[in-house]
Design a protein around this motif. Structure first.
Motif, mmCIF file in Angstrom:
data_model
loop_
_atom_site.group_PDB
_atom_site.id
_atom_site.type_symbol
_atom_site.label_atom_id
_atom_site.label_comp_id
_atom_site.label_asym_id
_atom_site.label_seq_id
_atom_site.Cartn_x
_atom_site.Cartn_y
_atom_site.Cartn_z
ATOM 1 N N ASN A 256 -5.637 -3.494 -2.289
ATOM 2 C CA ASN A 256 -4.390 -4.210 -2.552
ATOM 3 C C ASN A 256 -4.466 -5.546 -1.821
ATOM 4 O O ASN A 256 -4.693 -5.591 -0.614
ATOM 5 C CB ASN A 256 -3.207 -3.389 -2.042
ATOM 6 C CG ASN A 256 -1.873 -3.904 -2.542
ATOM 7 O OD1 ASN A 256 -1.662 -5.103 -2.673
ATOM 8 N ND2 ASN A 256 -0.953 -2.993 -2.815
ATOM 9 N N SER B 199 0.815 -1.221 0.000
ATOM 10 C CA SER B 199 0.000 0.000 0.000
ATOM 11 C C SER B 199 0.840 1.259 0.000
ATOM 12 O O SER B 199 0.368 2.333 -0.383
ATOM 13 C CB SER B 199 -0.929 0.000 1.219
ATOM 14 O OG SER B 199 -0.173 -0.048 2.419
ATOM 15 N N LYS C 12 -5.264 2.564 -4.426
ATOM 16 C CA LYS C 12 -6.092 3.240 -3.424
ATOM 17 C C LYS C 12 -6.920 4.343 -4.076
ATOM 18 O O LYS C 12 -8.117 4.480 -3.797
ATOM 19 C CB LYS C 12 -5.185 3.819 -2.338
ATOM 20 C CG LYS C 12 -5.904 4.392 -1.139
ATOM 21 C CD LYS C 12 -4.904 5.081 -0.192
ATOM 22 C CE LYS C 12 -3.728 4.177 0.138
ATOM 23 N NZ LYS C 12 -2.759 4.839 1.037
ATOM 24 N N GLY D 236 0.657 0.805 -5.145
ATOM 25 C CA GLY D 236 -0.341 0.704 -4.088
ATOM 26 C C GLY D 236 -1.137 1.984 -3.937
ATOM 27 O O GLY D 236 -2.352 1.960 -3.697
#
Length: 294
Positions: A204, A189, A198, A194
């Motif tokens: 993820n 993340s 988001k 990542g």
């Protein structure tokens, strides 16, 4: 046996290619002559049309980052860890942009030209936000309005993709890069990939530890612990790793493979900035569009 869905830049949507966030701008003939050791800064400079005169490992950059294009006249400084300072001197930069990765070189480079630092990867901080800040700061420093456009248009683009993905299957996504047929690097993340997931509203699949970009090589057997995920393979991979892996019985038995939930996208700089983020988002959008419509 279901096959891996494979997509390259040649298959990108025409609308995607037309958007300004991935538009490659030619280096200017005027303006400050700029050099850098850092690839994330290099792709940022090239994307906003800076007058880049020297950078490191250009042959490999062209193979890994692919875009933006590097003009032929840019001097290659050699390895990022051991750059050729004589070549840098002969390139006559007015300004050298550096990052925390190569801070050791600042005293040597400052004898050639002023050095400014813009770091995109720091533990505990968002590389996407740092990339936005760096892009705006560099654009202001070099008086290049394209920097502001890059930030704004990529933000708009990700919002658009988020709406598209909201109509998908909502499965988590596992972005990985093969080390060999038995190991892979996973992007958590806190990596740029990542961060893009988001912002696209995608989970993820990797929830373990990372080190603000990619986890050290994981055993390929750990893929079995994430049976619901989409697997996104991000080149470059070792030449024979992909073929060996995809021919193995283990790979063929994975739920993601059996259910056609594997995408192989084009090569992307894993330590990239906004151009790399945009490239990753484009590939995901195009890949999932082919899967839905295929």
């Amino acid at each position: 046996m279901p096959t891996v869905q494979q997509f390259t830049r040649r298959t990108m949507l025409s609308a995607t290619a037309a958007l300004a966030a991935t538009r490659v701008l030619r280096a200017q003939d005027v303006g400050p002559r700029v050099a850098t050791l850092d690839w994330a800064l290099l792709e940022t400079l090239l994307a906003i049309g800076a007058n880049v005169v020297a950078a490191t490992e250009l042959r490999q950059f062209r193979q890994v980052a692919i875009r933006p294009d590097v003009p032929e006249g840019v001097a290659d400084l050699g390895l990022r860890g051991t750059p050729n300072f004589e070549v840098l001197r002969f390139a006559r930069p007015d300004l050298i942009l550096n990052s925390n990765f190569y801070a050791w070189a600042d005293p040597l480079m400052s004898r050639i030209a002023p050095v400014e630092t813009h770091s995109i990867y720091k533990p505990g901080e968002s590389p996407y936000i740092l990339a936005e800040q760096a892009t705006r700061a560099i654009g202001a420093r070099l008086q290049l309005p394209a920097a502001h456009r890059l930030v704004e248009e990529l933000s708009t683009r990700l919002d658009h993709y988020k709406d598209l993905f909201a109509r998908g299957d909502r499965r988590p996504v596992l972005p990985i890069n093969l080390g060999d047929a038995r190991h892979y690097r996973v992007f958590g993340s806190d990596s740029m990939f990542g961060e893009v997931l988001k912002r696209l509203g995608l989970a993820n699949a990797w929830t373990g530890a990372t080190s603000y970009s990619a986890m050290a090589p994981m055993g390929i057997e750990t893929l079995a612990s994430m049976p619901d995920a989409w697997i996104v393979l991000i080149p470059p991979h070792p030449e024979d790793a992909f073929a060996t892996l995809t021919e193995s019985a283990f790979w063929r038995a994975l739920p993601a493979v059996l259910e056609n939930r594997v995408l192989t996208v084009g090569s992307i700089n894993p330590y990239g900035a906004l151009p790399a983020a945009c490239r990753f988002a484009d590939f995901l959008a195009e890949g999932f569009s082919h899967v839905r419509n295929g």
